[in-house]
Design a protein around this motif. Structure first.
Motif, PDB file in Angstrom:
ATOM      1  N   LEU A  26       0.829  -1.205   0.000  1.00  0.00           N
ATOM      2  CA  LEU A  26       0.000   0.000   0.000  1.00  0.00           C
ATOM      3  C   LEU A  26       0.863   1.254   0.000  1.00  0.00           C
ATOM      4  O   LEU A  26       0.480   2.277  -0.565  1.00  0.00           O
ATOM      5  CB  LEU A  26      -0.915   0.010   1.224  1.00  0.00           C
ATOM      6  N   ALA A  27       2.011   1.179   0.663  1.00  0.00           N
ATOM      7  CA  ALA A  27       2.942   2.310   0.717  1.00  0.00           C
ATOM      8  C   ALA A  27       4.297   1.784   1.132  1.00  0.00           C
ATOM      9  O   ALA A  27       4.407   0.793   1.862  1.00  0.00           O
ATOM     10  CB  ALA A  27       2.462   3.368   1.712  1.00  0.00           C
ATOM     11  N   SER A  28       5.350   2.473   0.672  1.00  0.00           N
ATOM     12  CA  SER A  28       6.710   2.062   1.022  1.00  0.00           C
ATOM     13  C   SER A  28       7.673   3.203   0.755  1.00  0.00           C
ATOM     14  O   SER A  28       7.412   4.069  -0.073  1.00  0.00           O
ATOM     15  CB  SER A  28       7.125   0.820   0.225  1.00  0.00           C
ATOM     16  N   ALA A  42      -4.188   6.118  -0.360  1.00  0.00           N
ATOM     17  CA  ALA A  42      -5.495   6.681  -0.737  1.00  0.00           C
ATOM     18  C   ALA A  42      -6.501   6.423   0.380  1.00  0.00           C
ATOM     19  O   ALA A  42      -6.497   5.351   1.003  1.00  0.00           O
ATOM     20  CB  ALA A  42      -5.976   6.052  -2.043  1.00  0.00           C
ATOM     21  N   ALA A  43      -7.352   7.386   0.628  1.00  0.00           N
ATOM     22  CA  ALA A  43      -8.317   7.286   1.729  1.00  0.00           C
ATOM     23  C   ALA A  43      -9.158   6.012   1.644  1.00  0.00           C
ATOM     24  O   ALA A  43      -9.462   5.397   2.664  1.00  0.00           O
ATOM     25  CB  ALA A  43      -9.217   8.520   1.747  1.00  0.00           C
ATOM     26  N   THR A  44      -9.510   5.586   0.436  1.00  0.00           N
ATOM     27  CA  THR A  44     -10.335   4.387   0.274  1.00  0.00           C
ATOM     28  C   THR A  44      -9.566   3.095   0.568  1.00  0.00           C
ATOM     29  O   THR A  44     -10.182   2.041   0.740  1.00  0.00           O
ATOM     30  CB  THR A  44     -10.912   4.304  -1.150  1.00  0.00           C
ATOM     31  N   LEU A  45      -8.249   3.182   0.651  1.00  0.00           N
ATOM     32  CA  LEU A  45      -7.408   2.012   0.939  1.00  0.00           C
ATOM     33  C   LEU A  45      -6.760   2.079   2.315  1.00  0.00           C
ATOM     34  O   LEU A  45      -6.199   1.091   2.779  1.00  0.00           O
ATOM     35  CB  LEU A  45      -6.288   1.893  -0.103  1.00  0.00           C
ATOM     36  N   ARG A  46      -6.819   3.248   2.957  1.00  0.00           N
ATOM     37  CA  ARG A  46      -6.111   3.449   4.222  1.00  0.00           C
ATOM     38  C   ARG A  46      -6.630   2.508   5.293  1.00  0.00           C
ATOM     39  O   ARG A  46      -7.823   2.457   5.563  1.00  0.00           O
ATOM     40  CB  ARG A  46      -6.245   4.896   4.676  1.00  0.00           C
ATOM     41  N   ARG A  82      -4.693   3.923  -5.512  1.00  0.00           N
ATOM     42  CA  ARG A  82      -5.903   4.408  -6.187  1.00  0.00           C
ATOM     43  C   ARG A  82      -5.800   5.903  -6.417  1.00  0.00           C
ATOM     44  O   ARG A  82      -5.353   6.645  -5.555  1.00  0.00           O
ATOM     45  CB  ARG A  82      -7.143   4.128  -5.343  1.00  0.00           C
ATOM     46  N   SER A  83      -6.258   6.281  -7.589  1.00  0.00           N
ATOM     47  CA  SER A  83      -6.392   7.687  -7.929  1.00  0.00           C
ATOM     48  C   SER A  83      -7.214   7.739  -9.210  1.00  0.00           C
ATOM     49  O   SER A  83      -7.882   6.766  -9.547  1.00  0.00           O
ATOM     50  CB  SER A  83      -5.024   8.348  -8.109  1.00  0.00           C
ATOM     51  N   GLY A  84      -7.078   8.822  -9.940  1.00  0.00           N
ATOM     52  CA  GLY A  84      -7.783   8.942 -11.206  1.00  0.00           C
ATOM     53  C   GLY A  84      -7.210   7.998 -12.248  1.00  0.00           C
ATOM     54  O   GLY A  84      -6.167   7.361 -12.054  1.00  0.00           O
ATOM     55  N   GLU A  85      -7.884   7.932 -13.374  1.00  0.00           N
ATOM     56  CA  GLU A  85      -7.511   7.001 -14.446  1.00  0.00           C
ATOM     57  C   GLU A  85      -6.078   7.217 -14.925  1.00  0.00           C
ATOM     58  O   GLU A  85      -5.319   6.259 -15.085  1.00  0.00           O
ATOM     59  CB  GLU A  85      -8.490   7.157 -15.610  1.00  0.00           C
ATOM     60  N   PHE A  86      -5.687   8.468 -15.165  1.00  0.00           N
ATOM     61  CA  PHE A  86      -4.333   8.704 -15.689  1.00  0.00           C
ATOM     62  C   PHE A  86      -3.263   8.303 -14.681  1.00  0.00           C
ATOM     63  O   PHE A  86      -2.298   7.627 -15.035  1.00  0.00           O
ATOM     64  CB  PHE A  86      -4.124  10.164 -16.110  1.00  0.00           C
TER      65      PHE A  86
END
Length: 168
Positions: A26-28, A42-46, A82-86
């Motif tokens: 998730l993070a490193s 990302a807030a939805t994954l935190r 997670r973020s926007g498509e690009f």
């Protein structure tokens, strides 16, 4: 969800990873603990909580093997951001930039399918939570200047030199 985290010593300092239950990073980054990493998720994954483990199995082994010269060791470790498509697509593209062959921000934007979106490509690097596994350190400025790096230019310089040497 409660995620797990672990820190391993590397030649360039402590490296911490936070992993989901299924083993996805998730993070490193090069830090001694999870405090600077958690806000990058990302807030939805935190995760609601964190549990320290002495070792994250395949993740820890991949970090150690990468720093020992096996540059491909990080390739099969799953990452979840997670973020926007690009940005999501751009992070996937970063995982395909070969070690020892850094690209410029302009080249990276083109590889991501938006050659005029150099600033968006730079933003993808800056917002990358999974350093090393999503190797944003492989993107440099035109002319070879390093540009920025969340974990410091000394770390980026070491990574680029390490990959150049090991790729020979």
């Amino acid at each position: 969800m409660t995620a797990t985290w672990s820190t391993v010593d590397t030649p360039i300092g402590p490296f911490t990873a936070i992993a989901a239950d299924d083993g996805a990073v998730l993070a490193s980054g090069w830090t001694a603990g999870p405090d600077t990493l958690t806000p990058l998720i990302a807030a939805t994954l935190r995760p609601a909580g964190l549990r320290r483990l002495p070792d994250l199995g395949p993740i820890t082994r991949a970090v150690q093997r990468f720093h020992d010269g096996n540059l491909a060791a990080i390739d099969d470790i799953p990452v979840r951001q997670r973020s926007g498509e690009f940005l999501t697509h751009a992070w996937d593209v970063l995982r395909k930039v070969p070690p020892g062959q850094p690209v410029t921000y302009s080249e990276y934007a083109a590889l991501a399918g938006r050659p005029s979106a150099v600033r968006a490509a730079a933003s993808a690097c800056a917002r990358n939570a999974a350093a090393l596994f999503v190797p944003c350190h492989r993107v440099v400025r035109i002319g070879g200047a390093l540009g920025g790096f969340r974990w410091g230019l000394d770390v980026k310089r070491w990574l680029l030199a390490h990959e150049a040497e090991a790729a020979r």
